[in-house]
Design an enzyme around this catalytic site. Structure first.
Site, PDB file in Angstrom:
ATOM      1  N   ASP A 314       0.858  -1.185   0.000  1.00  0.00           N
ATOM      2  CA  ASP A 314       0.000   0.000   0.000  1.00  0.00           C
ATOM      3  C   ASP A 314       0.904   1.249   0.000  1.00  0.00           C
ATOM      4  O   ASP A 314       2.105   1.183   0.256  1.00  0.00           O
ATOM      5  CB  ASP A 314      -0.986  -0.016   1.171  1.00  0.00           C
ATOM      6  CG  ASP A 314      -2.232   0.824   0.853  1.00  0.00           C
ATOM      7  OD1 ASP A 314      -2.182   1.643  -0.092  1.00  0.00           O
ATOM      8  OD2 ASP A 314      -3.256   0.679   1.533  1.00  0.00           O
ATOM      9  N   GLU A 511     -10.339   7.364   3.266  1.00  0.00           N
ATOM     10  CA  GLU A 511      -9.465   6.836   4.307  1.00  0.00           C
ATOM     11  C   GLU A 511      -8.848   7.952   5.141  1.00  0.00           C
ATOM     12  O   GLU A 511      -8.649   9.043   4.656  1.00  0.00           O
ATOM     13  CB  GLU A 511      -8.351   6.004   3.671  1.00  0.00           C
ATOM     14  CG  GLU A 511      -7.667   6.744   2.526  1.00  0.00           C
ATOM     15  CD  GLU A 511      -6.434   6.053   1.986  1.00  0.00           C
ATOM     16  OE1 GLU A 511      -5.809   5.285   2.710  1.00  0.00           O
ATOM     17  OE2 GLU A 511      -6.092   6.311   0.825  1.00  0.00           O
TER      18      GLU A 511
HETATM   19  C1  BGC Z   1      -5.107   3.177  -0.026  1.00  0.00           C
HETATM   20  C2  BGC Z   1      -5.328   2.154  -1.110  1.00  0.00           C
HETATM   21  C3  BGC Z   1      -5.076   2.761  -2.461  1.00  0.00           C
HETATM   22  C4  BGC Z   1      -3.708   3.380  -2.495  1.00  0.00           C
HETATM   23  C5  BGC Z   1      -3.367   4.019  -3.813  1.00  0.00           C
HETATM   24  C6  BGC Z   1      -3.806   3.900  -0.184  1.00  0.00           C
HETATM   25  O1  BGC Z   1      -3.691   4.969   0.695  1.00  0.00           O
HETATM   26  O2  BGC Z   1      -5.148   2.541   1.236  1.00  0.00           O
HETATM   27  O3  BGC Z   1      -6.633   1.643  -1.026  1.00  0.00           O
HETATM   28  O4  BGC Z   1      -5.205   1.777  -3.442  1.00  0.00           O
HETATM   29  O5  BGC Z   1      -3.609   4.355  -1.501  1.00  0.00           O
HETATM   30  O6  BGC Z   1      -4.044   5.200  -3.994  1.00  0.00           O
HETATM   31  C1  BGC Z   2      -2.962   9.931  -2.417  1.00  0.00           C
HETATM   32  C2  BGC Z   2      -3.799   8.706  -2.176  1.00  0.00           C
HETATM   33  C3  BGC Z   2      -3.172   7.902  -1.110  1.00  0.00           C
HETATM   34  C4  BGC Z   2      -2.940   8.734   0.127  1.00  0.00           C
HETATM   35  C5  BGC Z   2      -2.244   7.924   1.169  1.00  0.00           C
HETATM   36  C6  BGC Z   2      -2.806  10.693  -1.161  1.00  0.00           C
HETATM   37  O1  BGC Z   2      -2.011  11.816  -1.370  1.00  0.00           O
HETATM   38  O2  BGC Z   2      -3.562  10.714  -3.410  1.00  0.00           O
HETATM   39  O3  BGC Z   2      -3.921   7.925  -3.306  1.00  0.00           O
HETATM   40  O4  BGC Z   2      -4.011   6.834  -0.834  1.00  0.00           O
HETATM   41  O5  BGC Z   2      -2.207   9.898  -0.174  1.00  0.00           O
HETATM   42  O6  BGC Z   2      -1.641   8.671   2.155  1.00  0.00           O
END
Ligand code: BGC
Ligand code: BGC
Length: 620
Positions: A314, A511
């Protein structure tokens, strides 16, 4: 089915799951994807001629916006690029700009000695949701309520098609998490709290995205995520300073039997469907980070379940394993991670990874295994073929966001709605009512209707660039020419209307930002409903949310109540159900709690006494 060792799983699960597993394997036999290991002879020849630099490059995924120079793709032999939630092309966010960006990246990869094309990954988690003009489907929480694997397969097929229209060949989906606590902000990314339903719908999604042959140019590589236990973290266990996370990326404190019965459960079906990649999770299991856990990654997933694709870490998850980056990389790769999602730190990662091999801290056999797994997938996708067509097929632009695709999304919206209350046969509504007053902050807000992972990582309220039909606009199109529609967000002015519709609920989050200690409705939502009731008219409440919320007082006031989740761009599907063009069929895929102190509450719990049980859903 023979692709994972069912016997081993059975011995470690309880009797109940044996029955369940047998049932869910039934569909599996109809998905004869060619085993990835059947490409090994071809792959072996490639691995034999690769230098260490080239191998390490294949194990690296940088982010588009993190690339120091575009030419780093060839300089470092980079094997994969991603666009994270907010990593758009510099030229903007149009179909054209995305397609050009993809082609441009591939052209750099084709400048390398071996000319191995890139895997380009993106979070197409409810359609090709980053791109302007894509059809945006309901989030998984809504799709779970459809209980319709064929529909999920069709949605995934369309998603693959729209993704391939931009050239992109890999999506970080399906999310086969099994959320157990709706205070978690990623609950909506999961189909259900029930592992059996998640298993079935996850499999359908893999089948739809990948088809039966990954070399088919309208399929994309799927990625089952997040392995494992992401939906089981203990409340308060996410101790990240300066973060709103209460559960996200936290610690899943359960014994192994429970981990297997709930969170591991959907993986065998996705593996049997041939999923080519799996994303190890940010979360820990009893204090040990999944991304560095050899038992989970290698012993269970690869050896026991027979997963022969590759593991992608991840986003910056390797960094969290331990403070020293080089040590973290060593732990993760030795645990079985095959490719690092190292958005900005790819140069450092490549340097460390090479040193670790040269110092004997990561055996060459592990590197070769990782590269073999990655190249197996590239071979299955036809990317290692002599005359592989690598650049985007722009003839696919013609169907991008098409009416045909939107009709499937509209059907998904209809089937995802769950009717929770319908007193005095309030629904279906008459299309010829003299006047309908519409209210609520989510009635005319395409951003709120789509939720997180839409155009932006966290999503946004308001007229985001995605296009689509708001629920208010859809109602206007549905009613007769003689019906007057009036609208006020706060519900004021409903006097004299024949009936009222209030669309309330959450605003976008994803998230980290979406964890909540309190799932009560916003005060403005409660007031808008109360205002409408004052007019003495029948009131229909439509809730847009990524999870069940605490709705008791509003539910009492409402004559009818519909949970519409995060329906996406096709608001017409909501109007179809409200006005009787389509009877509600959705069934709750999550238990609906009475109060915050009941949470976590899941089907099968002792003393189960929710507001609405798992599987509840009225029709008319
Ligand atoms: C998320 C994933 C996602 C990845 C790429 C992560 O922060 O937990 O679900 O696929 O970012 O964007
Ligand atoms: C990205 C996401 C990623 C996240 C994780 C963001 O800046 O755009 O894809 O999941 O950071 O920290």
């Amino acid at each position: 089915m023979a692709r994972y060792r069912i016997g081993r799983i059975l011995t470690s699960c309880c009797l109940l799951s044996i029955v369940i597993l047998a049932a869910s394997c039934h569909r599996t036999s109809s998905a004869p994807a060619k085993p990835l290991s059947s490409f090994d002879a071809q792959v072996r020849q490639w691995v034999a001629k690769m230098t260490l630099d080239e191998k390490v490059g294949q194990m690296t995924q940088a982010e588009l916006s993190g690339l120091k120079e575009m030419s780093d793709i060839e300089t470092y032999f980079i094997g994969s690029i991603l666009s994270g939630g907010s990593s758009d092309p510099k030229e903007g966010n149009s179909l054209e700009a995305w397609t050009n960006t993809y082609d441009n990246c591939q052209k750099h990869a084709l400048k390398t000695r071996l000319k191995i094309p890139l895997l380009y990954g993106i979070d197409g988690v409810h359609g090709h949701n980053n791109v302007i003009g894509a059809v945006v489907f309901p989030h998984n929480v809504g799709l779970g309520c459809t209980r319709n694997p064929e529909l999920i397969k069709e949605i995934s097929r369309i998603t693959a098609l729209e993704i391939r229209a931009t050239g992109i060949n890999w999506t970080f989906a399906p999310c086969i998490t099994v959320p157990q606590d709706e205070r978690w902000g990623r609950t909506y990314e999961g189909f259900s709290e029930d592992p059996i339903l998640v298993s079935e719908l996850g499999q359908a999604a893999v089948e739809g995205l990948q088809g039966t042959d990954l070399s088919n140019p309208v399929t994309v590589l799927a990625c089952a995520k997040h392995y494992v236990g992401d939906g089981g973290t203990a409340y308060g266990s996410a101790q990240k300073p300066n973060s709103k996370s209460l559960l996200d990326q936290g610690d899943t404190r359960i014994d192994e039997a429970t981990l297997r019965r709930i969170h591991l459960y959907p993986y065998p079906a996705s593996i049997a469907a041939g999923v080519g990649s799996i994303m190890p999770s940010y979360n820990s299991w009893n204090g040990s980070k999944c991304s560095g856990n050899k038992y989970l990654l290698t012993d269970v997933l690869k050896t026991e379940l027979g997963f022969d694709g590759f593991l992608i870490s991840d986003y910056n998850a390797i960094d969290q394993i331990t403070k020293d980056y080089k040590t973290a990389i060593m732990i993760s790769i030795n645990a079985g991670m095959d490719m690092g999602m190292v958005p900005n730190s790819y140069r450092e990662y490549i340097k460390c990874l090479k040193e670790l091999v040269q110092e004997g801290k990561i055996p060459m056999s592990r590197i070769d295994d990782a590269v073999t797994r990655i190249l197996r997938v590239k071979a299955a996708m036809g990317l290692l073929d002599k005359n592989a067509s690598v650049l985007a097929d722009r003839t696919l632009h013609q169907d991008f966001g098409s009416l045909k695709h939107r009709q499937v999304a509209r059907q998904a919206v209809r089937e995802s709605l769950v009717l929770l209350k319908n007193q005095g046969k309030t629904l279906p509504l008459s299309k010829t009512a003299a006047r309908i007053h519409i209210a609520g902050k989510n009635a005319d807000d395409i951003g709120n209707q789509c939720g997180g992972w839409t155009i932006d990582w966290q999503g946004k309220s308001g007229a985001i660039t995605t296009g689509g039909t708001t629920i208010l606009a859809a109602i206007r199109k549905t009613v007769s020419a003689n019906t007057q529609i009036t609208f006020s967000k706060d519900g004021i002015g409903a006097n004299g209307a024949t009936l009222g519709i209030v669309v309330i609920g959450e605003t976008p989050y994803a998230e980290m930002e979406g964890d909540r200690s309190d799932l009560a409705l916003d005060v403005e939502d409660v007031q808008a409903v109360a205002e409408m009731k004052k007019a003495g008219i029948p009131v229909v409440v439509v809730l847009l949310s990524g999870r069940p919320m605490i709705i008791n007082s509003v539910l009492e006031q409402a004559d009818a109540f519909v949970a519409a989740w995060l329906p996406g761009t096709e608001g017409q599907g909501v109007a179809d159900v409200l006005f009787g063009d389509y009877k509600p069929t959705g069934k709750l895929s999550y238990t609906w709690p009475r109060s915050m102190d009941q949470i976590p509450i899941n089907v099968g719990d002792k003393n189960y006494d929710p507001l609405f049980p798992y599987g509840f859903g009225l029709t008319y």
